[in-house]
Design an enzyme around this catalytic site. Structure first.
Site, PDB file in Angstrom:
ATOM      1  CG  MET A 113     -26.457 -12.764   5.343  1.00  0.00           C
ATOM      2  SD  MET A 113     -26.252 -11.595   3.993  1.00  0.00           S
ATOM      3  CE  MET A 113     -24.471 -11.545   3.856  1.00  0.00           C
ATOM      4  CD  GLN A 138     -26.048 -17.361  13.031  1.00  0.00           C
ATOM      5  OE1 GLN A 138     -26.538 -17.736  11.964  1.00  0.00           O
ATOM      6  NE2 GLN A 138     -26.443 -16.264  13.659  1.00  0.00           N
ATOM      7  CG  ASN A 160     -33.064 -13.820  13.306  1.00  0.00           C
ATOM      8  OD1 ASN A 160     -33.258 -12.846  14.025  1.00  0.00           O
ATOM      9  ND2 ASN A 160     -32.190 -13.809  12.312  1.00  0.00           N
ATOM     10  CE1 TYR A 195     -34.691 -20.471  11.647  1.00  0.00           C
ATOM     11  CE2 TYR A 195     -33.456 -18.475  12.166  1.00  0.00           C
ATOM     12  CZ  TYR A 195     -34.231 -19.223  11.284  1.00  0.00           C
ATOM     13  OH  TYR A 195     -34.549 -18.713  10.053  1.00  0.00           O
ATOM     14  N   GLY A 231     -29.466  -2.833   8.414  1.00  0.00           N
ATOM     15  CA  GLY A 231     -29.721  -1.659   7.579  1.00  0.00           C
ATOM     16  C   GLY A 231     -28.631  -0.588   7.623  1.00  0.00           C
ATOM     17  N   GLY A 270     -25.007  -7.194   6.320  1.00  0.00           N
ATOM     18  CA  GLY A 270     -25.480  -8.416   5.695  1.00  0.00           C
ATOM     19  C   GLY A 270     -25.611  -8.255   4.197  1.00  0.00           C
ATOM     20  NE  ARG A 271     -30.858  -6.589   3.753  1.00  0.00           N
ATOM     21  CZ  ARG A 271     -31.819  -5.709   4.047  1.00  0.00           C
ATOM     22  NH1 ARG A 271     -32.897  -5.652   3.291  1.00  0.00           N
ATOM     23  NH2 ARG A 271     -31.702  -4.919   5.089  1.00  0.00           N
ATOM     24  CE1 TYR A 301     -31.737 -17.479   2.427  1.00  0.00           C
ATOM     25  CE2 TYR A 301     -33.651 -16.653   1.254  1.00  0.00           C
ATOM     26  CZ  TYR A 301     -32.794 -16.593   2.334  1.00  0.00           C
ATOM     27  OH  TYR A 301     -32.996 -15.645   3.314  1.00  0.00           O
TER      28      TYR A 301
HETATM   29  C1  LIG Z   1     -30.055 -14.020   2.539  1.00  0.00           C
HETATM   30  C2  LIG Z   1     -30.043 -13.781   4.017  1.00  0.00           C
HETATM   31  C3  LIG Z   1     -29.775 -14.839   4.879  1.00  0.00           C
HETATM   32  C4  LIG Z   1     -29.711 -14.626   6.259  1.00  0.00           C
HETATM   33  N1  LIG Z   1     -29.380 -15.680   7.084  1.00  0.00           N
HETATM   34  C5  LIG Z   1     -29.143 -15.453   8.398  1.00  0.00           C
HETATM   35  C6  LIG Z   1     -28.607 -16.487   9.223  1.00  0.00           C
HETATM   36  O1  LIG Z   1     -28.318 -17.612   8.793  1.00  0.00           O
HETATM   37  N2  LIG Z   1     -28.405 -16.185  10.530  1.00  0.00           N
HETATM   38  C7  LIG Z   1     -28.698 -14.951  11.061  1.00  0.00           C
HETATM   39  O2  LIG Z   1     -28.487 -14.731  12.253  1.00  0.00           O
HETATM   40  N3  LIG Z   1     -29.196 -13.959  10.291  1.00  0.00           N
HETATM   41  C8  LIG Z   1     -29.396 -14.163   8.978  1.00  0.00           C
HETATM   42  N4  LIG Z   1     -29.822 -13.124   8.173  1.00  0.00           N
HETATM   43  C9  LIG Z   1     -29.970 -11.775   8.755  1.00  0.00           C
HETATM   44  C10 LIG Z   1     -28.682 -10.955   8.554  1.00  0.00           C
HETATM   45  O3  LIG Z   1     -27.637 -11.466   9.352  1.00  0.00           O
HETATM   46  C11 LIG Z   1     -28.874  -9.465   8.919  1.00  0.00           C
HETATM   47  O4  LIG Z   1     -29.283  -9.362  10.262  1.00  0.00           O
HETATM   48  C12 LIG Z   1     -29.906  -8.790   8.025  1.00  0.00           C
HETATM   49  O5  LIG Z   1     -29.642  -9.049   6.657  1.00  0.00           O
HETATM   50  C13 LIG Z   1     -29.945  -7.264   8.268  1.00  0.00           C
HETATM   51  O6  LIG Z   1     -28.707  -6.676   7.970  1.00  0.00           O
HETATM   52  P1  LIG Z   1     -28.491  -5.891   6.579  1.00  0.00           P
HETATM   53  O7  LIG Z   1     -29.513  -4.775   6.573  1.00  0.00           O
HETATM   54  O8  LIG Z   1     -27.076  -5.364   6.661  1.00  0.00           O
HETATM   55  O9  LIG Z   1     -28.696  -6.846   5.465  1.00  0.00           O
HETATM   56  C14 LIG Z   1     -29.936 -13.330   6.798  1.00  0.00           C
HETATM   57  C15 LIG Z   1     -30.222 -12.274   5.921  1.00  0.00           C
HETATM   58  C16 LIG Z   1     -30.269 -12.476   4.557  1.00  0.00           C
HETATM   59  C17 LIG Z   1     -30.523 -11.314   3.638  1.00  0.00           C
END
Ligand SMILES: Cc1cc2nc3c(=O)[nH]c(=O)nc-3n(C[C@H](O)[C@H](O)[C@H](O)COP(=O)(O)O)c2cc1C
Length: 355
Positions: A25, A98, A178, A180, A296, A317-318, A345
């Site tokens: 994240m 990462q 995503n 990139y 999720g 993640g979240r 952020y």
């Molecule tokens: C604030 C934030 C920043 C994120 N930054 C990245 C990142 O740098 N690299 C990445 O692969 N995914 C990133 N994600 C996606 C998360 O890794 C994850 O796939 C996404 O939040 C869904 O999982 P969750 O439902 O458990 O939050 C980010 C998500 C959030 C909320």
């Protein structure tokens, strides 16, 4: 045997006491693109995770498209990351970095002097990018990479992998998801090349495969994983008729290299278009290493999917943002506090280490 989040697992040379992964994240606290004490504290508070994957971290000055994201190419950045890895290891954890090169998802105001916005083709990403000095700005048209630019970018990944080990990381996750740079090569929305880096499936996966190959040569395939996001529509990515076959072919190539894990993004809960459960099952069947699910999850769904064999590990993640003690809460059923998107952020401790 029953498998759940608390069943230990081996990941290459690493023993993980549980199957809970902290998802990568971006949190934008790396002022001047250098990791700092605040970040060391943030990650070490979450060291109970079986594996932490850091925020996206650039292998190159050219890949620092967002404000305040960290890099891993200078001595100063290696020293900054060393504070993070020491703190996490001191707290009993394990941590992969990462590697994220943002490619066309960038703005010059976020880049250091001399850096260039590069992409497979000169097609701007839709939407806008936050800059600290000029607010939201449209994504500029990137420079189409020359053969030499592509070679240099691949070499930067290899160097960053070596620097990751120097900085004390247990391994590296290549961000192929995503929208990139790696994903920009995979996807026809960003890659209209007619040379060996675009067009056919074999050509479009070439950049991802070459990056994986040099990463594995640099630090060993048992320390390298990749994150992918088939059927994802973030940052202008679009499904195309070859997508099913493309990712299966990519996974086969990653098998040949021997990558330790495949990490599949599923942002359907956040409005993404895929991947379907059926397609994830196909990827799982095709890949020989460990398979990380994400997107999720709560404890019940994670345990059910592990028990059903849909994956080997589950990334959260979240839920980790406002719950540094998430691992305990997943074990005991403790209440999981929602994260506040307003501080995702922002540059300081609020919403990060101060909750
Ligand atoms: C604030 C934030 C920043 C994120 N930054 C990245 C990142 O740098 N690299 C990445 O692969 N995914 C990133 N994600 C996606 C998360 O890794 C994850 O796939 C996404 O939040 C869904 O999982 P969750 O439902 O458990 O939050 C980010 C998500 C959030 C909320």
């Amino acid at each position: 045997m029953m498998v759940n989040l608390f069943t230990p697992i081996q990941l290459g040379p690493l023993f993980l006491p549980n199957r809970i992964v902290m998802a990568p994240m971006t949190r934008s606290r790396a002022l001047n693109n250098v990791p700092n004490d605040l970040m060391a504290k943030y990650y070490s508070l979450r060291a109970e995770a079986g594996l932490i994957i850091t925020e996206g971290t650039s292998p190159s000055p050219n890949g620092l498209g967002y404000a305040r994201i960290p890099g891993l190419y200078s001595d100063q950045q290696v020293a900054g990351w060393r504070k993070v890895t020491d703190a996490v290891h001191g707290a009993g954890g394990r941590i992969f970095v990462q590697l994220m090169h943002t490619g066309r998802v960038a703005h010059p105001a976020n880049l250091p002097p001399g850096a260039r916005i590069l992409a497979p083709s000169a097609i701007a990403a839709p939407g806008e990018m936050w800059t600290d000095t000029q607010g939201l700005q449209p994504h500029p048209v990137p420079v189409m990479m020359s053969e030499e630019d592509i070679r240099a970018a691949i070499a930067e990944y290899a160097t960053a992998c070596k620097r990751a080990i120097e900085a004390g990381f247990d391994g590296v996750e290549l961000h192929g998801a995503n929208g990139y740079l790696i994903d920009q090569f995979l996807n026809t929305a960003a890659n209209r090349r007619t040379d060996r880096w675009g067009g056919s499936i074999e050509n479009r996966i070439r950049f991802a495969v070459e990056v994986a190959r040099v990463a594995a040569q640099a630090i060993g395939p048992e320390r390298v994983g990749m994150r992918i996001s088939p059927y994802h529509n973030f940052n202008g990515m679009q499904p195309d008729p070859d997508m099913d076959a493309l990712y299966i072919r990519l996974v086969e190539a990653l098998n040949d290299i021997g990558l330790v894990y495949l990490h599949v993004v599923d942002h359907r809960a956040m409005g993404a278009t895929g991947p379907s459960d059926e397609y994830k099952a196909r990827l799982r069947a095709a890949f020989k290493g460990r398979f990380i699910l994400s997107g999720g999850y709560d404890a019940a769904r994670a345990n059910a999917d592990l028990e059903a064999g849909k994956g080997d590990l589950v990334a959260f993640g979240r839920p980790f943002i406002a719950n540094p003690d998430l691992v305990q809460k997943l074990k005991t059923g403790g209440e999981i506090r929602p994260a506040d998107p307003a501080t995702f952020y922002t540059p300081d401790a609020k919403g990060y280490t101060e909750l």
